[in-house]
Scaffold this motif. Structure first.
Motif, mmCIF file in Angstrom:
data_model
loop_
_atom_site.group_PDB
_atom_site.id
_atom_site.type_symbol
_atom_site.label_atom_id
_atom_site.label_comp_id
_atom_site.label_asym_id
_atom_site.label_seq_id
_atom_site.Cartn_x
_atom_site.Cartn_y
_atom_site.Cartn_z
ATOM 1 N N LEU A 76 -22.067 29.239 4.005
ATOM 2 C CA LEU A 76 -23.362 29.807 3.644
ATOM 3 C C LEU A 76 -23.169 31.302 3.378
ATOM 4 O O LEU A 76 -23.300 32.152 4.258
ATOM 5 C CB LEU A 76 -24.367 29.558 4.773
ATOM 6 N N PRO B 2 -24.724 33.851 1.986
ATOM 7 C CA PRO B 2 -25.614 34.986 2.276
ATOM 8 C C PRO B 2 -25.526 35.484 3.712
ATOM 9 O O PRO B 2 -25.864 36.630 3.988
ATOM 10 C CB PRO B 2 -27.013 34.412 1.988
ATOM 11 N N TYR C 176 -16.394 31.501 -8.198
ATOM 12 C CA TYR C 176 -16.880 32.354 -9.296
ATOM 13 C C TYR C 176 -15.977 32.187 -10.527
ATOM 14 O O TYR C 176 -16.446 32.052 -11.645
ATOM 15 C CB TYR C 176 -16.875 33.832 -8.886
ATOM 16 N N HIS D 159 -23.696 17.335 1.359
ATOM 17 C CA HIS D 159 -23.096 18.241 2.338
ATOM 18 C C HIS D 159 -22.819 17.527 3.654
ATOM 19 O O HIS D 159 -23.641 16.750 4.127
ATOM 20 C CB HIS D 159 -24.033 19.429 2.575
ATOM 21 N N ALA E 156 -29.655 29.973 -3.341
ATOM 22 C CA ALA E 156 -28.720 29.359 -2.386
ATOM 23 C C ALA E 156 -29.361 28.213 -1.611
ATOM 24 O O ALA E 156 -28.736 27.168 -1.405
ATOM 25 C CB ALA E 156 -28.206 30.427 -1.423
ATOM 26 N N ILE F 44 -29.646 25.038 -3.471
ATOM 27 C CA ILE F 44 -28.327 24.523 -3.841
ATOM 28 C C ILE F 44 -27.561 23.976 -2.648
ATOM 29 O O ILE F 44 -26.921 22.934 -2.738
ATOM 30 C CB ILE F 44 -27.527 25.628 -4.575
ATOM 31 N N ASN F 45 -27.630 24.669 -1.486
ATOM 32 C CA ASN F 45 -26.858 24.161 -0.340
ATOM 33 C C ASN F 45 -27.633 24.180 0.988
ATOM 34 O O ASN F 45 -27.033 24.017 2.042
ATOM 35 C CB ASN F 45 -25.529 24.929 -0.199
ATOM 36 N N GLY G 51 -28.944 26.645 2.424
ATOM 37 C CA GLY G 51 -29.085 28.058 2.742
ATOM 38 C C GLY G 51 -29.279 28.331 4.220
ATOM 39 O O GLY G 51 -28.895 27.532 5.078
ATOM 40 N N LEU G 52 -29.894 29.456 4.517
ATOM 41 C CA LEU G 52 -30.044 29.853 5.915
ATOM 42 C C LEU G 52 -30.850 28.854 6.747
ATOM 43 O O LEU G 52 -30.524 28.630 7.912
ATOM 44 C CB LEU G 52 -30.649 31.259 6.010
ATOM 45 N N PRO H 73 -27.309 29.958 -8.977
ATOM 46 C CA PRO H 73 -26.929 30.425 -7.649
ATOM 47 C C PRO H 73 -27.341 31.876 -7.410
ATOM 48 O O PRO H 73 -27.626 32.613 -8.349
ATOM 49 C CB PRO H 73 -25.405 30.274 -7.637
ATOM 50 N N CYS I 249 -28.627 34.704 -3.852
ATOM 51 C CA CYS I 249 -29.580 34.848 -2.743
ATOM 52 C C CYS I 249 -30.202 36.233 -2.802
ATOM 53 O O CYS I 249 -29.858 37.098 -2.035
ATOM 54 C CB CYS I 249 -28.908 34.604 -1.397
ATOM 55 N N VAL J 13 -22.750 35.289 -11.703
ATOM 56 C CA VAL J 13 -22.540 34.215 -10.723
ATOM 57 C C VAL J 13 -22.283 34.833 -9.359
ATOM 58 O O VAL J 13 -21.275 35.513 -9.139
ATOM 59 C CB VAL J 13 -21.348 33.312 -11.131
ATOM 60 N N HIS J 14 -23.237 34.650 -8.457
ATOM 61 C CA HIS J 14 -23.094 35.117 -7.074
ATOM 62 C C HIS J 14 -23.669 34.076 -6.141
ATOM 63 O O HIS J 14 -24.655 33.427 -6.465
ATOM 64 C CB HIS J 14 -23.833 36.451 -6.874
ATOM 65 N N TYR J 15 -23.042 33.931 -4.980
ATOM 66 C CA TYR J 15 -23.587 33.005 -3.987
ATOM 67 C C TYR J 15 -24.352 33.769 -2.903
ATOM 68 O O TYR J 15 -24.830 33.176 -1.950
ATOM 69 C CB TYR J 15 -22.463 32.185 -3.326
ATOM 70 N N ASP J 16 -24.386 35.092 -3.029
ATOM 71 C CA ASP J 16 -25.102 35.881 -2.019
ATOM 72 C C ASP J 16 -26.139 36.773 -2.681
ATOM 73 O O ASP J 16 -26.374 36.684 -3.874
ATOM 74 C CB ASP J 16 -24.127 36.717 -1.184
#
Lengths: 235, 179
Positions: free
Chosen positions: A95, A97, A112, A123, B85, B88-89, B91-92, B147, B149, B176-179
């Motif tokens: 995760l 973030p 990326y 998942h 995020a 997609i997954n 997330g938090l 993607p 956050c 493209v960033h995952y954060d």
């Protein structure tokens, strides 16, 4: 000098080199996570899968040989590598973030570079622990991809034997060689190679988080192929 | 423009950060509303989705209502997009996935520090929580993923302008960033 071709480009190699070593020396990037120059090849992450004379194999373990026709940068291999990376993401709890390695993480950077926009697979959300016992080093098993680099670093560079991989398949896990199984009771030192080698955020040095702001992290503006070639090839 | 592109948006188990980022389009919103109009969305207060061209889904799926809303969007939107995020997954919110639901509720509503009048909410109007937070592609077919956050306004812009121009959307490295 002996030579092979990668995507049609002629590349010279010396006896005993693997395909990825020959490629790196010639300034050609092959995606990888468990491979690191100077360490015994492990061949586990499969990201460096290339096609050699019609058959897929791991470039980090396969010896370079005269006249090989290697395919590396093909759409099919890119798709395969993207699927492999997606599997790595869903098998752990990645995760980004909430991870302090974000922006400096090789797993993320490979995603990326492959233009991976989603995780595709269901998942696992595995239940994994955090070992915060050591005063200077943190282990977050949620982010371990079992690349074995810390295991090899501890044994080959540090002259210790702090880490190991135990179990198989879904039960595979990183274990710590100490009486309690906790990092604080192991031989590890914060200056060990093993403490700094993790390609993801599984092994972190405490009190160093978020020192580089967003925009100045390793992979914010440079893709991992550029960074890896600069580090490993000096290009 | 007679036939404007119809866009619906929602936030499921999200924080509305992706919607805030969407609003970061700023003056480009003026260009957008020349060619697009909003259907169901927190921006319009329209309660239910009508047939739409694009559905933007922020957040993962954490309760029964999220599942119903997501299915309504899938049914009505030609193109369904996972935004951010969490969609997609997980997330938090998915950080709770390794904690049994009962323990989560007890900690939040009975045993946690500073809880007053401790009781687990059980009004029949409240949607039931799922045992795990799930990304939306595990519930419905998803056509595109943005993607981030949150995804930056530039990501929304690149994606929507590509669709409007009839091009296949794609995101360059810098977006493209995952954060």
């Amino acid at each position: 000098m002996a030579s092979l071709t990668i995507d049609g480009q002629r590349i010279e190699f010396s006896e005993g080199q693997t395909i990825i070593e020959a490629a790196t020396a010639a300034g050609v990037y092959i995606p990888h996570l468990c491979h690191k120059p100077g360490y015994t090849p492990h061949g586990s992450c499969k990201l460096c899968t290339v096609n050699v004379n019609g058959r897929n194999c791991s470039a980090c373990t396969f010896p370079a040989a005269e006249g090989q026709a290697v395919l590396n940068n093909t759409e099919q291999l890119k798709q395969d590598r993207r699927k492999i990376t997606q599997m790595l993401f869903v098998e752990g709890n990645h995760l980004c973030p909430s991870c302090e390695k974000s922006g400096n993480c090789q797993l993320q950077a490979v995603g990326y570079q492959l233009n991976m926009l989603d995780n595709h697979f269901p998942h696992f959300y595995p239940h994994r622990a955090v070992d915060a016992s050591h005063p200077e080093i943190l282990i977050d098993h949620n982010r371990c991809i079992f690349c074995n680099l810390c295991v090899r670093a501890s044994r080959e560079k540090d002259g210790k034997n702090v880490f190991g991989i135990s179990g198989r398949g879904i039960n595979k896990r990183l274990i710590i060689n100490s009486a309690t199984g906790q990092l604080k009771d192991s031989d590890i030192d914060v200056n060990d190679s093993a403490a700094h080698i993790c390609p993801t955020g599984a092994i972190l040095i405490k009190h160093t988080a978020y020192q580089a702001p967003i925009g100045e992290r390793i992979y914010d503006h440079h893709s991992i192929d550029e960074v890896a070639l600069e580090q490993e090839h000096g290009k | 423009m007679a036939n404007k592109l119809k866009v619906a948006t929602t936030s499921l188990a999200g924080c509305f950060g992706c919607h805030m980022s969407f609003l970061d389009l700023d003056e480009r919103l003026l260009a957008l509303i020349e060619v697009a109009e909003f259907d169901r969305s927190p921006l319009t207060d329209i309660e239910h989705c009508h047939p739409c061209d694009i559905g933007l889904i922020e957040g993962g799926v954490c309760n029964s209502e999220n599942v119903h809303v997501l299915r309504e969007f899938r049914k009505n939107c030609k193109i369904l997009v996972a935004v951010g995020a969490c969609a997609i997954n997980g997330g938090l919110p998915a950080l709770r996935n390794h904690i049994p639901l009962e323990e989560c509720l007890l900690e939040a509503y009975r045993d946690g520090i500073g809880v007053e009048n401790p009781q687990i909410p059980n009004d029949p109007e409240l949607p039931l929580l799922l045992d795990k937070v799930r990304p939306i592609h595990e519930v419905v077919k998803v056509d595109y993923f943005l993607p981030g956050c949150p995804p930056s306004a530039d990501v929304f812009w690149a994606f929507l302008t590509a669709l409007l121009d009839g091009r296949e959307p794609s995101l360059p490295y810098d977006l493209v960033h995952y954060d």
